[in-house]
Motif scaffolding. Structure first.
Motif, PDB file in Angstrom:
ATOM      1  N   VAL A 124       0.832  -1.202   0.000  1.00 17.67           N
ATOM      2  CA  VAL A 124       0.000   0.000   0.000  1.00 17.67           C
ATOM      3  C   VAL A 124       0.867   1.252   0.000  1.00 17.67           C
ATOM      4  CG1 VAL A 124      -1.633   1.367   1.361  1.00 17.67           C
ATOM      5  CG2 VAL A 124      -1.997  -1.085   1.060  1.00 17.67           C
ATOM      6  N   GLU A 125       0.461   2.229  -0.847  1.00 15.09           N
ATOM      7  CA  GLU A 125       1.149   3.512  -0.948  1.00 15.09           C
ATOM      8  C   GLU A 125       0.160   4.649  -0.689  1.00 15.09           C
ATOM      9  OE1 GLU A 125       4.203   2.258  -4.566  1.00 15.09           O
ATOM     10  OE2 GLU A 125       2.346   3.337  -5.014  1.00 15.09           O
ATOM     11  N   ASP A 169      -3.539   5.372  -2.421  1.00 15.86           N
ATOM     12  CA  ASP A 169      -4.298   4.153  -2.725  1.00 15.86           C
ATOM     13  C   ASP A 169      -5.654   4.158  -2.027  1.00 15.86           C
ATOM     14  OD1 ASP A 169      -2.462   2.826  -4.387  1.00 15.86           O
ATOM     15  OD2 ASP A 169      -1.416   1.910  -2.692  1.00 15.86           O
ATOM     16  N   LEU A 189      -8.380   2.071  -0.199  1.00 19.49           N
ATOM     17  CA  LEU A 189      -8.222   0.852   0.603  1.00 19.49           C
ATOM     18  C   LEU A 189      -9.567   0.255   1.000  1.00 19.49           C
ATOM     19  CD1 LEU A 189      -5.323   2.014   2.949  1.00 19.49           C
ATOM     20  CD2 LEU A 189      -5.182   0.868   0.729  1.00 19.49           C
ATOM     21  N   LYS A 227      -5.435  -2.800  -1.033  1.00 17.26           N
ATOM     22  CA  LYS A 227      -5.839  -1.979  -2.163  1.00 17.26           C
ATOM     23  C   LYS A 227      -7.165  -2.482  -2.737  1.00 17.26           C
ATOM     24  CE  LYS A 227      -1.121  -0.942  -3.754  1.00 17.26           C
ATOM     25  NZ  LYS A 227      -0.206  -0.992  -4.923  1.00 17.26           N
ATOM     26  N   SER A 266      -9.695  -3.529  -5.688  1.00 25.38           N
ATOM     27  CA  SER A 266      -9.270  -4.337  -6.839  1.00 25.38           C
ATOM     28  C   SER A 266     -10.335  -4.529  -7.908  1.00 25.38           C
ATOM     29  CB  SER A 266      -8.817  -5.723  -6.356  1.00 25.38           C
ATOM     30  OG  SER A 266      -9.872  -6.391  -5.679  1.00 25.38           O
ATOM     31  N   LYS A 269      -5.270   8.304  -6.218  1.00 24.44           N
ATOM     32  CA  LYS A 269      -4.904   7.739  -7.517  1.00 24.44           C
ATOM     33  C   LYS A 269      -6.163   7.513  -8.342  1.00 24.44           C
ATOM     34  CE  LYS A 269      -0.802   5.187  -5.906  1.00 24.44           C
ATOM     35  NZ  LYS A 269      -0.185   3.837  -5.786  1.00 24.44           N
ATOM     36  N   THR A 315     -14.165   2.912  -7.063  1.00 22.38           N
ATOM     37  CA  THR A 315     -13.001   2.055  -7.297  1.00 22.38           C
ATOM     38  C   THR A 315     -13.015   1.559  -8.742  1.00 22.38           C
ATOM     39  OG1 THR A 315     -14.243   0.145  -6.479  1.00 22.38           O
ATOM     40  CG2 THR A 315     -12.867   1.322  -4.891  1.00 22.38           C
ATOM     41  N   GLY A 334      -6.107  -0.201  -6.078  1.00 22.53           N
ATOM     42  CA  GLY A 334      -5.920   1.036  -5.342  1.00 22.53           C
ATOM     43  C   GLY A 334      -6.281   2.297  -6.092  1.00 22.53           C
ATOM     44  N   VAL A 335      -6.764   2.159  -7.332  1.00 26.67           N
ATOM     45  CA  VAL A 335      -6.989   3.309  -8.208  1.00 26.67           C
ATOM     46  C   VAL A 335      -8.486   3.566  -8.387  1.00 26.67           C
ATOM     47  CG1 VAL A 335      -6.593   4.251 -10.522  1.00 26.67           C
ATOM     48  CG2 VAL A 335      -4.823   2.862  -9.414  1.00 26.67           C
ATOM     49  N   LYS A 353      -2.728  11.331  -9.921  1.00 25.76           N
ATOM     50  CA  LYS A 353      -3.412  11.636  -8.667  1.00 25.76           C
ATOM     51  C   LYS A 353      -4.128  12.972  -8.813  1.00 25.76           C
ATOM     52  CE  LYS A 353      -0.218   9.377  -5.406  1.00 25.76           C
ATOM     53  NZ  LYS A 353       0.671   9.616  -4.237  1.00 25.76           N
TER      54      LYS A 353
END
Length: 205
Positions: free
Chosen positions: A15-16, A19, A21, A46, A48, A92, A108, A113-114, A152
């Motif tokens: 995870v960044e 992201d 979640l 993240k 999905s 993101k 999502t 995570g995007v 982002k």
């Protein structure tokens, strides 16, 4: 600058910040404190898939209000990160759902995570505060055989369910005004219509 309300959570190692979640089936044990006993807690991962219902928030390091919830209770081995639950956050996003305009609902996507623009009713993460059409992006990914652009943008995180039919989505795609969707829905008595003209996005969720 971003500003949000955040709490600490255990997260997956990949995870960044930025992201989106979701709650995962993986559990960990929190560390006890003088006031709180140890307990089981889901590790956040993240997102999905599109319109994922178990969204918790967005990994963010730009919080303006930080609660003590989770502080000191998540072991370093569980990759603790601040997770924004509401407020302005860099998120993101991709063009999988089409170009994004301010005022569009973000949900999502197929990419981990995007987020993407929501084009049908379902769970959403928040409201876009900036546009993104991919024209300035240097990052791409393949989704269903098609290339999409990633970056982002600032999003007002406000988790919930958005009622968005195909007619409204078409209006969003064709309009240059970020508030035209809500004005049209207000005129028709739509569920997401603002109570007063010119409301802040935080009041229209």
């Amino acid at each position: 600058p971003a500003q949000d309300y955040a709490e600490f959570y255990p997260t997956s190692p990949d995870v960044e910040f930025g992201d989106i979640l979701v709650s995962s089936p993986t559990l960990t044990e929190t560390q006890p404190t003088a006031e709180i006993a140890s307990s089981s807690l889901a590790v956040l991962a993240k997102s999905s898939r599109p319109y994922e219902p178990a969204v918790i928030g967005v990994a963010s390091n730009n919080y303006g209000d930080f609660t003590s919830t989770g502080w000191g209770t998540v072991s370093e081995r569980d990759h603790p990160l601040p997770v924004a639950l509401s407020g302005r956050v860099l998120v993101k996003v991709s063009t999988e759902g089409g170009p994004i305009q301010p005022g569009d609902r973000i949900t999502t996507s197929s990419l981990a995570g995007v987020g993407m623009k929501a084009t049908t009713s379902g769970p959403t993460v928040g409201i876009a505060l900036a546009p993104f059409d991919g024209s300035t992006s240097t990052t791409t990914a393949a989704v269903g055989g098609a290339e999409v652009q990633l970056d982002k943008i600032m999003v007002f995180v406000n988790l919930g369910w958005s009622q968005l039919d195909s007619d409204v989505a078409a209006l969003s795609a064709s309009s240059s005004s970020p508030w035209s969707i809500d004005q049209q829905m207000e005129a028709g008595g739509g569920r997401d219509a603002p109570r007063h003209q010119g409301n802040h996005p935080a009041q229209m969720a």
